[in-house]
Design an enzyme around this catalytic site. Sequence first.
Site, PDB file in Angstrom:
ATOM      1  N   GLU A   1       0.902  -1.165   0.000  1.00 29.75           N
ATOM      2  CA  GLU A   1       0.000   0.000   0.000  1.00 29.75           C
ATOM      3  C   GLU A   1       0.935   1.208   0.000  1.00 29.75           C
ATOM      4  OE1 GLU A   1      -3.691   1.486  -0.335  1.00 29.75           O
ATOM      5  OE2 GLU A   1      -3.397  -0.656   0.015  1.00 29.75           O
TER       6      GLU A   1
ATOM      7  N   ILE B   1      14.214  -8.582   3.258  1.00 28.93           N
ATOM      8  CA  ILE B   1      15.377  -9.365   2.811  1.00 28.93           C
ATOM      9  C   ILE B   1      16.453  -8.426   2.268  1.00 28.93           C
ATOM     10  CG2 ILE B   1      13.973 -11.394   2.260  1.00 28.93           C
ATOM     11  CD1 ILE B   1      14.454 -10.659  -0.762  1.00 28.93           C
ATOM     12  N   ASP B   2      16.094  -7.161   2.016  1.00 32.86           N
ATOM     13  CA  ASP B   2      17.054  -6.231   1.385  1.00 32.86           C
ATOM     14  C   ASP B   2      18.058  -5.641   2.387  1.00 32.86           C
ATOM     15  OD1 ASP B   2      15.396  -6.701  -0.763  1.00 32.86           O
ATOM     16  OD2 ASP B   2      14.349  -4.787  -0.624  1.00 32.86           O
TER      17      ASP B   2
ATOM     18  N   ARG C   1      24.824 -17.935 -19.254  1.00 33.47           N
ATOM     19  CA  ARG C   1      23.468 -18.313 -18.850  1.00 33.47           C
ATOM     20  C   ARG C   1      23.034 -17.499 -17.626  1.00 33.47           C
ATOM     21  NH1 ARG C   1      23.203 -21.034 -23.069  1.00 33.47           N
ATOM     22  NH2 ARG C   1      22.854 -23.284 -23.136  1.00 33.47           N
TER      23      ARG C   1
ATOM     24  N   GLN D   1      13.758 -16.420  -2.805  1.00 31.52           N
ATOM     25  CA  GLN D   1      14.595 -15.777  -1.780  1.00 31.52           C
ATOM     26  C   GLN D   1      13.782 -15.266  -0.581  1.00 31.52           C
ATOM     27  OE1 GLN D   1      17.998 -13.447  -4.109  1.00 31.52           O
ATOM     28  NE2 GLN D   1      16.193 -13.751  -5.364  1.00 31.52           N
ATOM     29  N   ARG D   2      12.486 -15.127  -0.760  1.00 38.01           N
ATOM     30  CA  ARG D   2      11.645 -14.672   0.355  1.00 38.01           C
ATOM     31  C   ARG D   2      10.890 -15.829   1.006  1.00 38.01           C
ATOM     32  NH1 ARG D   2       9.153  -9.558  -2.367  1.00 38.01           N
ATOM     33  NH2 ARG D   2       7.176 -10.574  -1.974  1.00 38.01           N
TER      34      ARG D   2
HETATM   35  O1  F6P Z   1      11.777  -5.627  -0.807  1.00 38.06           O
HETATM   36  C1  F6P Z   1      11.804  -7.004  -0.957  1.00 38.06           C
HETATM   37  C2  F6P Z   1      11.810  -7.386  -2.416  1.00 38.06           C
HETATM   38  O2  F6P Z   1      11.843  -8.792  -2.500  1.00 38.06           O
HETATM   39  C3  F6P Z   1      12.933  -6.770  -3.243  1.00 38.06           C
HETATM   40  O3  F6P Z   1      14.164  -7.411  -3.061  1.00 38.06           O
HETATM   41  C4  F6P Z   1      12.371  -6.897  -4.630  1.00 38.06           C
HETATM   42  O4  F6P Z   1      12.906  -5.911  -5.480  1.00 38.06           O
HETATM   43  C5  F6P Z   1      10.896  -6.657  -4.416  1.00 38.06           C
HETATM   44  O5  F6P Z   1      10.637  -6.947  -3.048  1.00 38.06           O
HETATM   45  C6  F6P Z   1      10.001  -7.505  -5.274  1.00 38.06           C
HETATM   46  O6  F6P Z   1       8.704  -7.084  -5.071  1.00 38.06           O
HETATM   47  P1  F6P Z   1       7.408  -7.878  -5.487  1.00 38.06           P
HETATM   48  O7  F6P Z   1       7.241  -9.026  -4.546  1.00 38.06           O
HETATM   49  O8  F6P Z   1       6.315  -6.891  -5.368  1.00 38.06           O
HETATM   50  O9  F6P Z   1       7.634  -8.373  -6.888  1.00 38.06           O
END
Ligand code: F6P
Length: 356
Positions: A74, A134-135, A274, A282-283
């Site tokens: 949001e 994660i950033d 490649r 990653q999340r």
């Molecule tokens: O802020 C976390 C993050 O995973 C960033 O690393 C990435 O750029 C972004 O969110 C991706 O966002 P979305 O999940 O909206 O594609």
Amino acid sequence: MRIGMLTSGGDCQALNAAMRGVVKGLSNNIEDLEVYGFFNGYKGLIYGNYRLLTSEDFSGILTKGGTILGSSREPFKNMRDPGENGIDKVEAMKTNYYKLNLDCLVILGGNGTQKTANLLREEGLNVIHLPKTIDNDIFGTDMTFGFYSAVNIACEAIDCIHTTAASHNRVFIVEVMGHKVGWLTLYAGVASGADIILLPEIPYDDDSIIDAIEKRRKAGKGFTILAVAEGAISKADAKLSKKELKKKREQENYPSVSYRIADMITERTGSEARVTVPGHTQRGGSPCPYDRVLCSRLGSAAAKAIMDGKFGNMVGIVNGETRLIPLEKVAGNLKMVKPGCKMIKEAKRMGISFGD
Ligand code: F6P
């Protein structure tokens, strides 16, 4: 005591662990505690989508990825914008806060979420912010939760690429998340022995990338691994205005920066290059032990801040200790990798190229 809780922005592995930490820290010390969970980030607070949570909700979630409350983006810039349904979002959030007679709102999220948390603080609400992403780009805390869990996943991806790259004498690029900052790529790259690491904070030069690949080839190494941040930018592109860059990227029509670099490498070296993009993996999954500990500590420290009435703060970690940092001092700032920092110097000393 009655608190509200919400998770906002992109999710990460340790959101549940952090909420559990807060609730355990409070419920062990307060008898009449009520916790209201707002669903799908600020949307739940704006549109009154919430539920009274019980201890059952917080049981068994330490290791569970995602968020039991759901999340959404949001954007802060739209908070004052009434949108299609004409709702004043800030007023709607205040109304729901006061309707439930909340003592405090615990907000878990990244930079954008933090800006809105600060706005709510300015509007007179009692808020506590917990730094999730994660950033690892939240200013004022040494670490954000989710970061190390994501490093593990990005690192595993590069490790897997390593064995196949060696078999085929190819150049491989692994594109790592991190939005506009390079922490995740830097840590995953160093942890997995990447040969070239490209970060948004250190614009790259095509010639330097080719030199690094050729240097390895001359040393008898047939393959090269690049860890490239999704926000990596070339020196030439870094000089362009936002508008010019947008136009150039539209014309180039690559899905992301890594594909442009791969084409450039193939063209100039004749080697196959490649691209692998682990993306949202990653999340995902379970939080790593470091994040579980961090969230338990931050959550417990947040509980203490709430019981002490110390609102308007982010609960961060500085030099290994939890600390309350006033939101007004940090909201809107980004923590970036400093190109001249020790870690970059140490990596360069080991022969890692940053393409500069
Ligand atoms: O802020 C976390 C993050 O995973 C960033 O690393 C990435 O750029 C972004 O969110 C991706 O966002 P979305 O999940 O909206 O594609």
